[in-house]
Design a protein around this motif. Structure first.
Motif, PDB file in Angstrom:
ATOM      1  N   SER A  90       1.000  -1.208  -0.041  1.00 42.76           N
ATOM      2  CA  SER A  90       0.049  -0.029  -0.094  1.00 42.76           C
ATOM      3  C   SER A  90       0.834   1.298  -0.277  1.00 42.76           C
ATOM      4  CB  SER A  90      -0.908   0.125   1.281  1.00 42.76           C
ATOM      5  OG  SER A  90      -1.783  -0.975   1.070  1.00 42.76           O
ATOM      6  N   PHE A  94      -3.868   9.607  -1.567  1.00 37.40           N
ATOM      7  CA  PHE A  94      -4.025  10.836  -2.056  1.00 37.40           C
ATOM      8  C   PHE A  94      -2.987  11.665  -2.796  1.00 37.40           C
ATOM      9  CE2 PHE A  94      -7.172  10.467   1.085  1.00 37.40           C
ATOM     10  CZ  PHE A  94      -8.493  10.809   0.739  1.00 37.40           C
TER      11      PHE A  94
ATOM     12  N   LYS B   2      16.604  15.731   2.703  1.00 34.12           N
ATOM     13  CA  LYS B   2      15.761  15.503   1.659  1.00 34.12           C
ATOM     14  C   LYS B   2      14.693  14.612   1.719  1.00 34.12           C
ATOM     15  CE  LYS B   2      17.369  13.547  -2.161  1.00 34.12           C
ATOM     16  NZ  LYS B   2      18.162  13.048  -3.357  1.00 34.12           N
ATOM     17  N   LYS B   3      15.017  13.216   2.547  1.00 30.73           N
ATOM     18  CA  LYS B   3      14.174  12.372   2.717  1.00 30.73           C
ATOM     19  C   LYS B   3      13.219  12.745   3.639  1.00 30.73           C
ATOM     20  CE  LYS B   3      18.253   9.137   2.534  1.00 30.73           C
ATOM     21  NZ  LYS B   3      19.147   8.252   3.589  1.00 30.73           N
ATOM     22  N   ALA B   6      10.557  15.103   2.017  1.00 27.46           N
ATOM     23  CA  ALA B   6      10.000  14.199   0.997  1.00 27.46           C
ATOM     24  C   ALA B   6       8.879  13.465   1.797  1.00 27.46           C
ATOM     25  CB  ALA B   6      10.561  13.148   0.340  1.00 27.46           C
ATOM     26  N   VAL B   7       9.042  12.982   2.919  1.00 24.91           N
ATOM     27  CA  VAL B   7       8.086  12.374   3.772  1.00 24.91           C
ATOM     28  C   VAL B   7       6.966  13.172   4.431  1.00 24.91           C
ATOM     29  CG1 VAL B   7       7.467  10.530   5.648  1.00 24.91           C
ATOM     30  CG2 VAL B   7       9.457  10.146   4.085  1.00 24.91           C
ATOM     31  N   ALA B  10       4.779  14.713   1.530  1.00 28.16           N
ATOM     32  CA  ALA B  10       3.845  13.649   1.092  1.00 28.16           C
ATOM     33  C   ALA B  10       2.511  13.520   2.330  1.00 28.16           C
ATOM     34  CB  ALA B  10       4.527  12.174   0.948  1.00 28.16           C
ATOM     35  N   ARG B  11       3.009  13.467   3.544  1.00 30.03           N
ATOM     36  CA  ARG B  11       2.001  13.299   4.371  1.00 30.03           C
ATOM     37  C   ARG B  11       0.996  14.360   4.525  1.00 30.03           C
ATOM     38  NH1 ARG B  11      -1.613  11.693   6.612  1.00 30.03           N
ATOM     39  NH2 ARG B  11      -2.478  11.801   8.760  1.00 30.03           N
ATOM     40  N   LEU B  13       0.149  16.289   2.071  1.00 32.68           N
ATOM     41  CA  LEU B  13      -0.823  16.323   0.861  1.00 32.68           C
ATOM     42  C   LEU B  13      -1.753  15.449   1.322  1.00 32.68           C
ATOM     43  CD1 LEU B  13       1.965  16.458  -2.019  1.00 32.68           C
ATOM     44  CD2 LEU B  13       0.339  18.145  -1.298  1.00 32.68           C
ATOM     45  N   GLU B  14      -1.350  14.019   1.652  1.00 32.57           N
ATOM     46  CA  GLU B  14      -2.229  13.268   2.100  1.00 32.57           C
ATOM     47  C   GLU B  14      -3.372  13.622   3.071  1.00 32.57           C
ATOM     48  OE1 GLU B  14      -1.950   8.508   3.066  1.00 32.57           O
ATOM     49  OE2 GLU B  14      -0.678   9.887   4.381  1.00 32.57           O
ATOM     50  N   ARG B  17      -5.608  16.829   1.408  1.00 35.01           N
ATOM     51  CA  ARG B  17      -6.357  16.294   0.287  1.00 35.01           C
ATOM     52  C   ARG B  17      -7.758  15.290   0.531  1.00 35.01           C
ATOM     53  NH1 ARG B  17      -1.814  15.138  -4.456  1.00 35.01           N
ATOM     54  NH2 ARG B  17      -1.286  17.623  -4.681  1.00 35.01           N
ATOM     55  N   ASP B  18      -7.651  14.891   1.794  1.00 36.90           N
ATOM     56  CA  ASP B  18      -8.551  13.902   2.025  1.00 36.90           C
ATOM     57  C   ASP B  18      -9.766  14.950   2.691  1.00 36.90           C
ATOM     58  OD1 ASP B  18     -10.314  12.181   3.490  1.00 36.90           O
ATOM     59  OD2 ASP B  18      -8.730  11.226   4.601  1.00 36.90           O
ATOM     60  N   TYR B 176      -0.408   2.693   8.665  1.00 34.95           N
ATOM     61  CA  TYR B 176       0.768   2.454   7.662  1.00 34.95           C
ATOM     62  C   TYR B 176       1.457   1.147   8.004  1.00 34.95           C
ATOM     63  CZ  TYR B 176       1.165   7.321   6.045  1.00 34.95           C
ATOM     64  OH  TYR B 176       0.865   8.317   5.547  1.00 34.95           O
ATOM     65  N   VAL B 181       2.640   0.315   4.138  1.00 31.68           N
ATOM     66  CA  VAL B 181       3.324   1.381   3.910  1.00 31.68           C
ATOM     67  C   VAL B 181       4.779   1.422   4.436  1.00 31.68           C
ATOM     68  CG1 VAL B 181       3.371   3.909   3.838  1.00 31.68           C
ATOM     69  CG2 VAL B 181       1.404   2.608   3.382  1.00 31.68           C
ATOM     70  N   ARG B 184       7.375  -0.620   3.090  1.00 35.79           N
ATOM     71  CA  ARG B 184       7.803  -0.170   1.746  1.00 35.79           C
ATOM     72  C   ARG B 184       8.789   0.842   2.241  1.00 35.79           C
ATOM     73  NH1 ARG B 184      10.210   0.140  -1.430  1.00 35.79           N
ATOM     74  NH2 ARG B 184      10.123   0.265  -3.569  1.00 35.79           N
ATOM     75  N   PHE B 185       8.482   1.752   3.055  1.00 39.94           N
ATOM     76  CA  PHE B 185       9.598   2.646   3.425  1.00 39.94           C
ATOM     77  C   PHE B 185      10.832   1.875   4.113  1.00 39.94           C
ATOM     78  CE2 PHE B 185       6.175   6.031   3.646  1.00 39.94           C
ATOM     79  CZ  PHE B 185       6.731   6.861   2.747  1.00 39.94           C
ATOM     80  N   GLN B 199       6.912  12.414  10.361  1.00 40.06           N
ATOM     81  CA  GLN B 199       5.517  12.289  10.756  1.00 40.06           C
ATOM     82  C   GLN B 199       5.084  13.425  11.812  1.00 40.06           C
ATOM     83  OE1 GLN B 199       3.290  10.203   9.365  1.00 40.06           O
ATOM     84  NE2 GLN B 199       5.058  10.110   7.753  1.00 40.06           N
TER      85      GLN B 199
END
Lengths: 298, 343
Positions: A90, A94, B2-3, B6-7, B10-11, B13-14, B17-18, B176, B181, B184-185, B199
């Motif tokens: 996953s 968004f 930078k990392k 980036a996180v 992204a968080r 935006l998540e 946008r919700d 996550y 998730v 994946r990270f 976070q």
């Protein structure tokens, strides 16, 4: 396996063990992967494929064993050199496909340009789409793109086409072929034997955490079955006739495992076999697994 | 770095946008504040509160007036006269009696004070002790009354911070972890520290933004009392947000199931809401309840923010609350760092 072809494999695994309680998920496997090849790990559910691949990816700690990348024991920088597409993944929601790729690109010191990833994985048509709104095939292509974010030399694909329709699977195979053509090494686990035969240069077959066979697919099939199997109704074979290729009885048919199909057919005709009802088939890896373990692939 | 960014991006935006989550996060506290403002336009509640200064008189003494034995009155002991008089001036209590000087104080603008004074002066003919007439001299104070909503708003903001931080970090990390998730990270060079700190900062930014919008939005309608420094209030809020986020990290450090996370979150949040003085003052509550309230970070946040907003308290007066919040934050962060697992 195949160490003779390349004395310095890109990846070498020696006597790897991983257990969960009393269950030996990986039980002493060893193999080597040639650079630029596609290496398949096959086996039924529960064979230990995913555990093995995730231990090698350093997602999980092994109980014992050694993993060498370009001759060196894997360390912290290993993750910078590999790309991973998990079986189930996953992502943060968004985000568009492009934003998702950018996120993962920024996690690596030397990312591959986003435009190259888009081209390599054919993401153009949905690059600005919400990543929750992708079809199965599109999603797998995006996940492949993420796995390529750091321009890895070694790519792990864990059952990447499970659940895809035949068309999407074929498209995905072509992408993997393109990646191979760029000199990348691919380690693939799959349930699909046609996929393994199409993509893999070398395979291992695992069952109960162990490697039960290894080699090149074509060579393994020749070794175990010959070039093809000729099936003739049992009644069409004259009593007492004998032929050079090995045979076995299968549900009212005599199955001849032939090293040379043309020569075997000529021999059968010469031996008085009635060719009405004959069938000639190539054996596949599913047959190989059936022979090796006595059970079919799930 | 930078990392991390980036996180972080992204968080954010998540979250933004919700839309359903965003709207719920904004709407619930605003509705709560406006609802209470409508329901309790005045001082809130009908309990009569009388501050007592000095030793309570011995039974049968001349100061032991019948009034002190009436039912349904809440007597609150104070060590000195300054605090209860300040609270009386702001309508937070209704009367003050100073036994040492045989004086009582009322706020002439207070309706509760008016009724209490009548009761105090009239006494109770059935009681053995005399009424107050002639024993205590009368004094008055004046000041701007503090409405219930002025008193309540720090509590509602505290709840918003509590839920926003715990669910925003706790639930999100558990989700996550459950759906892969985090795995994946983990497969990237991103370290656990980089992920968690991104976070934390992302959630800090989101909760601070939401709190500011909620406060500014409701303040434009209700015009809250703000006696102290805005900068100090911002500092109190920032520390409280960090503390709650850190608490969220602790409980999300290992849990894989959102159901389990929900249960633990209820276990944490309900006692805090009930025992931290969000909706009612803890003055006069049983001592055990007051001791229990000291275990919750939101108690210190509410105390400090009310002191700044209602009493105009400076840094020195709320330093203790800030110190406890900072100490709790460090403890929670250390525990989360020790316990955190990707999977």
């Amino acid at each position: 396996m195949n160490d003779s072809v390349d004395p310095t494999p890109i990846l070498e695994v020696r006597d790897l063990h991983k257990a969960y309680g009393k269950v030996k998920a990986v039980d002493g496997i060893s193999f080597a992967v040639r650079e630029g090849s596609c290496f398949g790990i096959l086996g039924p559910n529960g064979a230990g494929k995913t555990t093995a691949i995730e231990v090698i990816e350093t997602i999980h700690e092994p109980d014992s064993g050694t993993i060498l990348y370009r001759g060196e024991v894997v360390g912290r920088s290993f993750k910078e050199n590999i790309g991973i597409q998990f079986q189930d993944t996953s992502l943060q929601e968004f985000l568009t496909v492009r934003e998702t790729l950018e996120l993962f690109s920024k996690l690596y010191p030397k990312p591959r340009p986003i435009d190259e990833i888009i081209a390599a994985c054919s993401l153009e048509e949905f690059i600005d789409r919400d990543n929750r709104k992708l079809s199965g095939g599109q999603r797998q292509r995006m996940l492949l793109g993420i796995a390529l974010a750091n321009d890895p030399d070694l790519l792990f694909l864990d059952e990447p086409t499970t659940g895809l329709d035949p068309h999407a699977r074929r498209n995905f195979w072509r992408l993997v072929e393109g990646i191979k053509a760029q000199g990348k090494t691919v380690i693939l686990t799959t349930h699909y034997m046609d996929e393994a035969e199409y993509l893999c240069d070398d395979i291992i077959v695992m069952d109960h955490g162990r490697i039960i066979e290894s080699g090149r697919p074509r060579e393994l099939l020749l070794k175990h079955f010959g070039e093809a199997v000729i099936r003739v109704p049992e009644a069409a074979v004259p009593a007492g006739a004998s032929f050079s290729c090995p045979s076995e009885l299968e549900d009212g048919f005599v199955a001849f495992n032939c090293a040379d199909t043309d020569a075997s057919l000529r021999e059968l005709v010469a031996g008085g076999v009635d060719l009405a009802g004959i069938s000639v088939e190539r054996r596949n890896l599913d047959d190989l697994f059936l022979k090796l373990t006595g059970s079919g692939l799930d | 770095m930078k990392k991390f960014w980036a996180v972080f991006v992204a968080r954010n935006l998540e979250f933004f946008r919700d839309r359903s989550t965003l709207i719920f996060n904004l709407a619930f506290p605003i509705i709560l504040i406006l609802g209470f403002a409508y329901a309790f336009p005045g001082g809130g509640g009908t309990t009569f509160k009388i501050g007592l200064v000095g030793d309570r008189p011995a039974a049968g003494s001349v100061e032991d007036v019948a009034f002190l034995h009436y039912k349904h009155l809440q007597f609150l002991p104070y060590a000195g006269l300054a605090t209860p008089l300040d609270r009386l001036a702001h309508d937070q209590i209704d009367m003050v009696i100073d036994f040492s000087k045989r004086e009582y104080y009322v706020n002439e603008a207070s309706s509760n004070g008016y009724v209490l004074e009548k009761m105090f002066a009239a006494g109770d003919s059935s009681a053995a002790a005399p009424a107050s007439g002639g024993i205590f001299s009368r004094n008055t104070v004046s000041g701007t009354p503090i409405r219930y909503v002025d008193w309540l708003v720090p509590g509602v903001l505290g709840i918003n911070i509590l839920f926003g931080s715990l669910s925003g970090v706790g639930f999100v990390i558990v989700r996550y972890r459950r759906n892969g998730v985090l795995k994946r990270f983990k497969a990237t060079p991103l370290s656990a520290f980089q992920f968690v700190s991104a976070q934390v900062l992302s959630r800090f930014f989101i909760v601070a933004f939401l709190s500011t919008v909620i406060f500014a939005g409701t303040d434009s309608v209700l015009h809250f009392r703000m006696a102290g420094s805005w900068a100090l209030l911002a500092l109190v809020n920032a520390l409280a947000i960090l503390c709650m986020i850190s608490l969220g990290l602790v409980f999300s450090s290992r849990i894989k199931s959102e159901e389990a996370a929900g249960g633990i979150m209820n276990l944490i949040t309900w006692p805090m809401m009930i025992l931290s003085g969000v909706f009612f003052s803890l003055e006069g509550t049983p001592q055990a309840m007051q001791i229990a309230s000291r275990a919750f970070p939101i108690t210190y946040y509410i105390e400090a923010s009310r002191a700044v907003m209602l009493d105009g308290a400076g840094l020195a007066r709320i330093a203790g609350d800030l110190g406890v919040l900072a100490a709790m934050t460090l403890v929670f962060l250390a525990a989360a760092a020790a316990l955190f697992k990707w999977e």
